[in-house]
Scaffold this motif. Structure first.
Motif, PDB file in Angstrom:
ATOM      1  N   ALA A 170       4.115  -4.061   1.715  1.00 39.72           N
ATOM      2  CA  ALA A 170       3.378  -5.460   0.747  1.00 39.72           C
ATOM      3  C   ALA A 170       2.604  -4.723  -0.816  1.00 39.72           C
ATOM      4  O   ALA A 170       2.426  -5.387  -1.268  1.00 39.72           O
ATOM      5  CB  ALA A 170       2.384  -5.745   1.652  1.00 39.72           C
ATOM      6  N   SER A 171       2.361  -3.644  -0.612  1.00 36.94           N
ATOM      7  CA  SER A 171       1.356  -3.102  -1.479  1.00 36.94           C
ATOM      8  C   SER A 171       2.071  -2.051  -2.202  1.00 36.94           C
ATOM      9  O   SER A 171       3.212  -1.107  -1.683  1.00 36.94           O
ATOM     10  CB  SER A 171       0.256  -2.727  -0.995  1.00 36.94           C
ATOM     11  OG  SER A 171       0.124  -1.547  -0.276  1.00 36.94           O
ATOM     12  N   ASP A 172       1.802  -1.556  -3.074  1.00 36.47           N
ATOM     13  CA  ASP A 172       2.286  -0.318  -4.744  1.00 36.47           C
ATOM     14  C   ASP A 172       2.002   0.103  -3.944  1.00 36.47           C
ATOM     15  O   ASP A 172       0.962   1.692  -3.543  1.00 36.47           O
ATOM     16  CB  ASP A 172       1.793  -0.536  -5.426  1.00 36.47           C
ATOM     17  CG  ASP A 172       2.323   0.464  -6.429  1.00 36.47           C
ATOM     18  OD1 ASP A 172       2.747   1.115  -6.094  1.00 36.47           O
ATOM     19  OD2 ASP A 172       2.490  -0.206  -8.010  1.00 36.47           O
ATOM     20  N   SER A 173       3.233   1.228  -3.613  1.00 37.03           N
ATOM     21  CA  SER A 173       3.206   2.355  -2.424  1.00 37.03           C
ATOM     22  C   SER A 173       2.644   4.171  -3.418  1.00 37.03           C
ATOM     23  O   SER A 173       2.495   4.716  -3.232  1.00 37.03           O
ATOM     24  CB  SER A 173       4.723   2.783  -1.409  1.00 37.03           C
ATOM     25  OG  SER A 173       5.367   3.237  -3.322  1.00 37.03           O
ATOM     26  N   ARG A 174       2.917   3.224  -4.619  1.00 37.77           N
ATOM     27  CA  ARG A 174       1.822   4.769  -5.900  1.00 37.77           C
ATOM     28  C   ARG A 174       0.567   4.875  -5.581  1.00 37.77           C
ATOM     29  O   ARG A 174       0.534   5.230  -6.677  1.00 37.77           O
ATOM     30  CB  ARG A 174       2.839   3.906  -7.320  1.00 37.77           C
ATOM     31  CG  ARG A 174       4.071   4.377  -7.363  1.00 37.77           C
ATOM     32  CD  ARG A 174       4.958   3.404  -8.583  1.00 37.77           C
ATOM     33  NE  ARG A 174       3.833   2.147  -8.995  1.00 37.77           N
ATOM     34  CZ  ARG A 174       4.834   1.463  -9.465  1.00 37.77           C
ATOM     35  NH1 ARG A 174       5.312   1.858 -11.004  1.00 37.77           N
ATOM     36  NH2 ARG A 174       4.207   0.496  -9.865  1.00 37.77           N
ATOM     37  N   LEU A 175      -0.244   4.269  -5.130  1.00 36.95           N
ATOM     38  CA  LEU A 175      -1.471   3.558  -5.240  1.00 36.95           C
ATOM     39  C   LEU A 175      -1.565   3.389  -3.831  1.00 36.95           C
ATOM     40  O   LEU A 175      -1.340   3.613  -2.766  1.00 36.95           O
ATOM     41  CB  LEU A 175      -1.589   2.535  -5.558  1.00 36.95           C
ATOM     42  CG  LEU A 175      -1.300   2.175  -7.069  1.00 36.95           C
ATOM     43  CD1 LEU A 175      -1.618   1.635  -7.727  1.00 36.95           C
ATOM     44  CD2 LEU A 175      -1.631   3.579  -8.298  1.00 36.95           C
ATOM     45  N   ASP A 176      -3.175   4.123  -3.677  1.00 38.14           N
ATOM     46  CA  ASP A 176      -3.745   4.237  -1.941  1.00 38.14           C
ATOM     47  C   ASP A 176      -4.464   2.284  -2.182  1.00 38.14           C
ATOM     48  O   ASP A 176      -5.487   2.327  -2.421  1.00 38.14           O
ATOM     49  CB  ASP A 176      -5.040   5.110  -1.917  1.00 38.14           C
ATOM     50  CG  ASP A 176      -4.301   6.205  -2.015  1.00 38.14           C
ATOM     51  OD1 ASP A 176      -2.828   6.079  -1.399  1.00 38.14           O
ATOM     52  OD2 ASP A 176      -5.002   7.214  -2.605  1.00 38.14           O
ATOM     53  N   TYR A 177      -4.277   1.690  -1.071  1.00 37.87           N
ATOM     54  CA  TYR A 177      -4.633   0.190  -0.470  1.00 37.87           C
ATOM     55  C   TYR A 177      -5.102   0.183   0.041  1.00 37.87           C
ATOM     56  O   TYR A 177      -5.734   1.533   0.668  1.00 37.87           O
ATOM     57  CB  TYR A 177      -2.948  -0.084  -0.074  1.00 37.87           C
ATOM     58  CG  TYR A 177      -4.243  -1.702   0.323  1.00 37.87           C
ATOM     59  CD1 TYR A 177      -3.876  -3.084   0.271  1.00 37.87           C
ATOM     60  CD2 TYR A 177      -4.022  -1.758   2.123  1.00 37.87           C
ATOM     61  CE1 TYR A 177      -3.908  -3.917   0.629  1.00 37.87           C
ATOM     62  CE2 TYR A 177      -4.592  -3.140   2.412  1.00 37.87           C
ATOM     63  CZ  TYR A 177      -4.900  -4.146   1.873  1.00 37.87           C
ATOM     64  OH  TYR A 177      -5.070  -5.574   1.960  1.00 37.87           O
ATOM     65  N   SER A 178      -6.364  -0.721  -0.701  1.00 39.67           N
ATOM     66  CA  SER A 178      -7.900  -1.065   0.713  1.00 39.67           C
ATOM     67  C   SER A 178      -8.475  -2.476   0.734  1.00 39.67           C
ATOM     68  O   SER A 178      -7.941  -3.244  -0.549  1.00 39.67           O
ATOM     69  CB  SER A 178      -9.131  -0.321  -0.289  1.00 39.67           C
ATOM     70  OG  SER A 178      -9.844  -0.242   0.229  1.00 39.67           O
ATOM     71  N   GLU A 179      -8.655  -3.229   1.368  1.00 36.84           N
ATOM     72  CA  GLU A 179      -9.450  -4.658   1.182  1.00 36.84           C
ATOM     73  C   GLU A 179     -10.521  -4.347   0.787  1.00 36.84           C
ATOM     74  O   GLU A 179     -11.632  -5.288   0.471  1.00 36.84           O
ATOM     75  CB  GLU A 179      -8.592  -5.719   2.245  1.00 36.84           C
ATOM     76  CG  GLU A 179      -9.831  -4.838   3.560  1.00 36.84           C
ATOM     77  CD  GLU A 179      -9.697  -4.121   4.193  1.00 36.84           C
ATOM     78  OE1 GLU A 179     -10.775  -3.677   5.198  1.00 36.84           O
ATOM     79  OE2 GLU A 179      -8.648  -3.000   3.682  1.00 36.84           O
ATOM     80  N   LYS A 180     -10.732  -4.011   0.542  1.00 36.20           N
ATOM     81  CA  LYS A 180     -12.601  -3.093   0.242  1.00 36.20           C
ATOM     82  C   LYS A 180     -12.525  -3.042  -1.475  1.00 36.20           C
ATOM     83  O   LYS A 180     -11.521  -2.685  -2.016  1.00 36.20           O
ATOM     84  CB  LYS A 180     -13.507  -2.793   0.760  1.00 36.20           C
ATOM     85  CG  LYS A 180     -13.740  -3.269   2.586  1.00 36.20           C
ATOM     86  CD  LYS A 180     -13.792  -2.410   3.241  1.00 36.20           C
ATOM     87  CE  LYS A 180     -14.591  -2.830   4.783  1.00 36.20           C
ATOM     88  NZ  LYS A 180     -15.436  -1.958   5.782  1.00 36.20           N
ATOM     89  N   GLU A 181     -13.762  -3.107  -2.201  1.00 36.85           N
ATOM     90  CA  GLU A 181     -13.723  -2.517  -2.822  1.00 36.85           C
ATOM     91  C   GLU A 181     -14.020  -0.757  -3.219  1.00 36.85           C
ATOM     92  O   GLU A 181     -14.768  -0.589  -4.439  1.00 36.85           O
ATOM     93  CB  GLU A 181     -14.924  -2.662  -4.277  1.00 36.85           C
ATOM     94  CG  GLU A 181     -14.104  -4.403  -4.521  1.00 36.85           C
ATOM     95  CD  GLU A 181     -15.048  -5.136  -6.110  1.00 36.85           C
ATOM     96  OE1 GLU A 181     -16.326  -4.961  -5.412  1.00 36.85           O
ATOM     97  OE2 GLU A 181     -15.087  -6.905  -5.700  1.00 36.85           O
ATOM     98  N   GLU A 182     -13.123  -0.306  -2.286  1.00 34.13           N
ATOM     99  CA  GLU A 182     -13.804   1.197  -2.269  1.00 34.13           C
ATOM    100  C   GLU A 182     -12.467   1.588  -1.368  1.00 34.13           C
ATOM    101  O   GLU A 182     -11.440   1.177  -0.791  1.00 34.13           O
ATOM    102  CB  GLU A 182     -14.451   0.998  -0.870  1.00 34.13           C
ATOM    103  CG  GLU A 182     -15.340   0.181   0.139  1.00 34.13           C
ATOM    104  CD  GLU A 182     -16.123   0.684   1.139  1.00 34.13           C
ATOM    105  OE1 GLU A 182     -16.247   0.987   1.865  1.00 34.13           O
ATOM    106  OE2 GLU A 182     -17.024   0.030   0.496  1.00 34.13           O
TER     107      GLU A 182
END
Length: 270
Positions: free
Chosen positions: A178-190
């Motif tokens: 569901a998210s871009d695996s090239r990046l680190d997913y977070s549902e918060k702004e941190e």
């Protein structure tokens, strides 16, 4: 889309951690773990840190006096004739205090390289582990960047409350990236660690499940070329799921998350 060989189901083992406080009060946590080989061909136990560390990210001091006492692993052997999972084996891990943890404290992963087991006749772990994940199957960050995309299908075997109790086997559930695996997913702004979000119904007991990306494309050979084939690969370890905000029953959002396989590599190869 391809499936997975049946042996992948039994890569998931049930792990039970026993904690004691100073008054010998007992607390147990169960979940899922799995074994991988590292670059030195050593078996490594992988699970979530919150399973082996009862105080990990606890916002209260409820368990501050509890310490890890024992780790049990429940696993299956493979029948040499039929290939079916057969005998149940419960292993007591002796060197559980030698657990390795990531330098990034947000990565909910723990590792034990070459666990020692209590067995009076044969203490060698490899005698008991017939289902494990080879090193070449573990996706590096480069593979996650180049060979995993949104909407790819994934599968994760584990021990939620609905696991197969008659045969004492894990069950496998599926989902999509569901998210871009090239990046680190977070549902918060941190930052919350090296996470990827996936649309999947992870539940209690699934913590620590290996997450596999299913093979995709067409596997061509001989004079043929193309097909965009990518074999299955281990892409991470399940971490948990999100609930619907404000839901009194903690309704599942349908979204879960896992920690990247590249973080597992960092642990087992150091």
């Amino acid at each position: 889309m391809y499936g997975l060989p049946n042996d992948y189901l039994c890569t998931a083992k049930r792990i039970i951690c026993v904690f004691l406080d100073k008054n010998k009060k007992r607390k147990e946590i169960s979940g899922t773990c799995f074994f991988v080989k590292n670059n030195n061909d050593k078996l490594c136990l992988i699970t979530n840190r919150h399973i082996v560390d009862i105080n990990y990210k606890e916002e209260t001091s409820k368990f501050k006096d509890f310490e890890l006492f024992k780790i049990f692993i429940q696993c299956k052997s493979k029948n040499a004739q039929t290939g079916l999972p057969t005998e149940d084996t419960e292993l007591l891990i002796l060197n559980h205090l030698e657990l390795k943890l990531p330098t990034n404290q947000d990565n909910d992963i723990a590792c034990l390289i070459e666990p020692q087991v209590f067995n009076q006749t044969n203490p060698l772990l490899q005698t008991f582990i017939d289902f494990w994940i080879p090193y070449e199957l573990i996706a590096t960050q480069e593979k996650l960047n180049n060979n995993l995309t949104i909407c790819d299908f994934v599968a994760f075997p584990g021990f939620p409350e609905w696991y197969d109790k008659k045969n004492r086997l894990p069950i496998i559930r599926t989902g999509t990236i569901a998210s871009d695996s090239r990046l680190d997913y977070s549902e918060k702004e941190e930052d919350q660690g090296n996470r990827i979000a996936y649309e999947a119904f992870s539940h209690g007991g699934s913590s620590g499940s290996p997450v596999f990306a299913l093979a995709k494309g067409i596997n061509v050979s001989g004079a043929l070329s193309g097909g965009g084939y990518r074999p299955e690969m281990l892409i991470g370890i399940n971490g948990g799921h999100y609930t619907v905000s404000g839901s009194p029953s903690k309704e599942h959002s349908g979204l879960s998350y896992f920690y990247k396989s590249s973080s597992i590599i960092e642990l087992i190869d150091n």
